[in-house]
Enzyme design. Structure first.
Site, mmCIF file in Angstrom:
data_model
loop_
_atom_site.group_PDB
_atom_site.id
_atom_site.type_symbol
_atom_site.label_atom_id
_atom_site.label_comp_id
_atom_site.label_asym_id
_atom_site.label_seq_id
_atom_site.Cartn_x
_atom_site.Cartn_y
_atom_site.Cartn_z
ATOM 1 C CG ASN A 150 53.173 88.722 59.370
ATOM 2 O OD1 ASN A 150 53.427 89.703 60.063
ATOM 3 N ND2 ASN A 150 52.424 87.729 59.798
ATOM 4 C CG ASP B 211 52.017 90.524 62.582
ATOM 5 O OD1 ASP B 211 51.187 91.297 62.080
ATOM 6 O OD2 ASP B 211 51.788 89.314 62.789
ATOM 7 C CG HIS B 212 57.909 90.411 63.772
ATOM 8 N ND1 HIS B 212 57.721 90.270 65.126
ATOM 9 C CD2 HIS B 212 57.491 89.256 63.221
ATOM 10 C CE1 HIS B 212 57.247 89.074 65.385
ATOM 11 N NE2 HIS B 212 57.089 88.434 64.237
ATOM 12 N NE ARG C 40 63.034 103.536 73.254
ATOM 13 C CZ ARG C 40 63.966 104.411 72.863
ATOM 14 N NH1 ARG C 40 63.648 105.458 72.162
ATOM 15 N NH2 ARG C 40 65.214 104.203 73.188
ATOM 16 C CG HIS D 60 48.297 87.453 64.422
ATOM 17 N ND1 HIS D 60 49.023 86.386 64.896
ATOM 18 C CD2 HIS D 60 47.090 87.369 65.024
ATOM 19 C CE1 HIS D 60 48.290 85.697 65.747
ATOM 20 N NE2 HIS D 60 47.113 86.272 65.853
ATOM 21 N NE ARG E 88 49.864 87.192 69.892
ATOM 22 C CZ ARG E 88 50.209 85.899 69.786
ATOM 23 N NH1 ARG E 88 50.807 85.457 68.708
ATOM 24 N NH2 ARG E 88 49.976 85.076 70.770
ATOM 25 N NE ARG F 112 52.405 88.720 71.945
ATOM 26 C CZ ARG F 112 52.693 87.424 72.037
ATOM 27 N NH1 ARG F 112 53.621 86.902 71.260
ATOM 28 N NH2 ARG F 112 52.082 86.654 72.899
ATOM 29 C CG HIS F 113 52.557 92.129 66.761
ATOM 30 N ND1 HIS F 113 51.331 91.870 66.210
ATOM 31 C CD2 HIS F 113 53.169 90.923 66.922
ATOM 32 C CE1 HIS F 113 51.207 90.557 66.046
ATOM 33 N NE2 HIS F 113 52.303 89.942 66.479
ATOM 34 C CD GLU G 281 48.663 85.787 60.205
ATOM 35 O OE1 GLU G 281 49.374 85.428 59.258
ATOM 36 O OE2 GLU G 281 49.109 85.931 61.371
ATOM 37 C CB THR H 137 55.786 83.277 66.985
ATOM 38 O OG1 THR H 137 55.155 83.427 65.716
ATOM 39 C CG2 THR H 137 56.606 81.986 66.987
ATOM 40 C CB THR H 138 51.181 81.313 65.349
ATOM 41 O OG1 THR H 138 50.853 82.696 65.308
ATOM 42 C CG2 THR H 138 49.908 80.491 65.292
ATOM 43 C CD GLU I 286 49.392 81.112 55.976
ATOM 44 O OE1 GLU I 286 48.481 81.906 55.663
ATOM 45 O OE2 GLU I 286 50.482 81.446 56.460
ATOM 46 C CG HIS J 82 55.337 80.090 61.617
ATOM 47 N ND1 HIS J 82 54.580 81.027 62.291
ATOM 48 C CD2 HIS J 82 56.367 79.798 62.439
ATOM 49 C CE1 HIS J 82 55.117 81.254 63.452
ATOM 50 N NE2 HIS J 82 56.209 80.524 63.579
ATOM 51 N N GLY J 83 58.137 80.825 59.540
ATOM 52 C CA GLY J 83 59.554 80.468 59.634
ATOM 53 C C GLY J 83 60.264 80.363 58.296
ATOM 54 N N GLY K 93 57.184 86.827 57.073
ATOM 55 C CA GLY K 93 57.379 88.057 57.826
ATOM 56 C C GLY K 93 58.731 88.196 58.486
HETATM 57 N N1 PXP Z 1 51.310 82.807 58.398
HETATM 58 C C1 PXP Z 1 50.694 82.803 59.613
HETATM 59 C C2 PXP Z 1 49.306 82.286 59.679
HETATM 60 C C3 PXP Z 1 51.348 83.309 60.755
HETATM 61 O O1 PXP Z 1 50.724 83.302 61.927
HETATM 62 C C4 PXP Z 1 52.649 83.832 60.617
HETATM 63 C C5 PXP Z 1 53.360 84.393 61.806
HETATM 64 O O2 PXP Z 1 52.667 85.444 62.353
HETATM 65 C C6 PXP Z 1 53.232 83.842 59.337
HETATM 66 C C7 PXP Z 1 52.556 83.296 58.256
HETATM 67 C C8 PXP Z 1 54.582 84.435 59.088
HETATM 68 O O3 PXP Z 1 55.558 83.755 59.810
HETATM 69 P P1 PXP Z 1 57.015 84.359 59.902
HETATM 70 O O4 PXP Z 1 56.878 85.707 60.574
HETATM 71 O O5 PXP Z 1 57.759 83.358 60.722
HETATM 72 O O6 PXP Z 1 57.527 84.491 58.507
#
Ligand code: PXP
Length: 234
Positions: free
Chosen positions: A6, A8-9, A17, A42, A44, A48-49, A67, A97-98, A148, A185-186, A207
């Site tokens: 992922n 996104d970050h 910026r 994702h 959103r 935001r990203h 996503e 976050t989600t 998921e 996630h996490g 991510g």
């Molecule tokens: N899977 C889904 C569906 C998510 O929404 C996210 C977070 O955007 C992730 C995986 C990845 O989570 P993390 O960034 O905490 O690794």
């Protein structure tokens, strides 16, 4: 074990910026060259990203997992784009976050309609839910190909046994009724090991911990480290 990265970050940093760097396509290329099996983003509602133009810039990615929230306009964007996979996620504007999984039971007709629309294209559709039997049954009935499992509560828990057990039971049950099982996630290099050992889980989406690690060791090495870990532990 299929590893989705992922990114996104990386877009979060760019948006801090409002610049045109760091480059999202470059991040995807580095990820794919370093062992990522797919790229997850994702889009959103608050943008935001990830931005709409990122979707166009990432069209070279064969396995793009998009996503999106269960909203008509987002489903339309995803259907038009027809990426390799779409994961429907819950979304609240104020969340960092989600938080928590999608409630398919309560929004069944709406989500079933959205999955039907996505399925007019050859898209693998997954839903991001808690490892809960009622939600898993609803995911199946709504026509999802995969679930998921939200691993956020497991990742945060100091005593993980109970959360891990819940995920194991959910994965086993979902697999038994014909759903593919993903998780995310996490997850990080420590807590991912127990999840990777669950035999029914075939895909992880990771991510934040990888992008954080990339600050110190670089994106390619951070992804390679995770990939190697998954190859030995799963
Ligand atoms: N899977 C889904 C569906 C998510 O929404 C996210 C977070 O955007 C992730 C995986 C990845 O989570 P993390 O960034 O905490 O690794």
């Amino acid at each position: 074990m299929h590893l989705g990265i992922n990114i996104d970050h990386i877009a979060t940093l760019r948006e801090a910026r409002k610049e045109n760097f760091p480059s999202i396509p470059q991040a995807a290329r580095v990820a794919l060259a370093s062992g990522a099996d797919s790229i997850t983003i994702h889009l959103r509602e608050d943008r935001r990203h990830i931005q709409d133009y990122d979707l166009k810039d990432l069209q070279f990615v064969e396995k793009l997992n998009l996503e999106i929230a269960s909203e008509d306009d987002m489903i339309e964007i995803a259907t038009q784009l027809a990426p390799w996979a779409v994961c429907i996620v819950p979304e609240k504007r104020q969340e960092i976050t989600t938080e928590g999984g999608l409630n398919i039971v309560d929004r069944f007709e709406r989500i079933r309609g959205h999955i039907d629309r996505l399925k007019t294209k050859p898209i693998i559709v997954s839903v991001f839910i808690e490892a809960d039997k009622a939600q898993i049954n609803a995911a199946k009935a709504a026509g999802a190909n995969a679930i998921e499992i939200h691993t956020g509560a497991y990742a945060r828990a100091t005593e993980k046994t109970q959360e891990l057990q819940k995920i194991k039971m959910g994965a086993e049950y979902a697999h038994s009724i014909g759903l593919k099982v993903h998780a995310g996630h996490g997850l990080d290099t420590q807590n991912v090991i127990a999840i990777a050992k669950i035999p029914q889980i075939t895909e992880l989406n990771i991510g934040f911990s990888i992008v954080a690690n990339a600050i110190f060791i670089g994106l390619g090495p951070a992804i390679k480290q995770m990939k190697e870990l998954l190859q030995t532990e799963s």
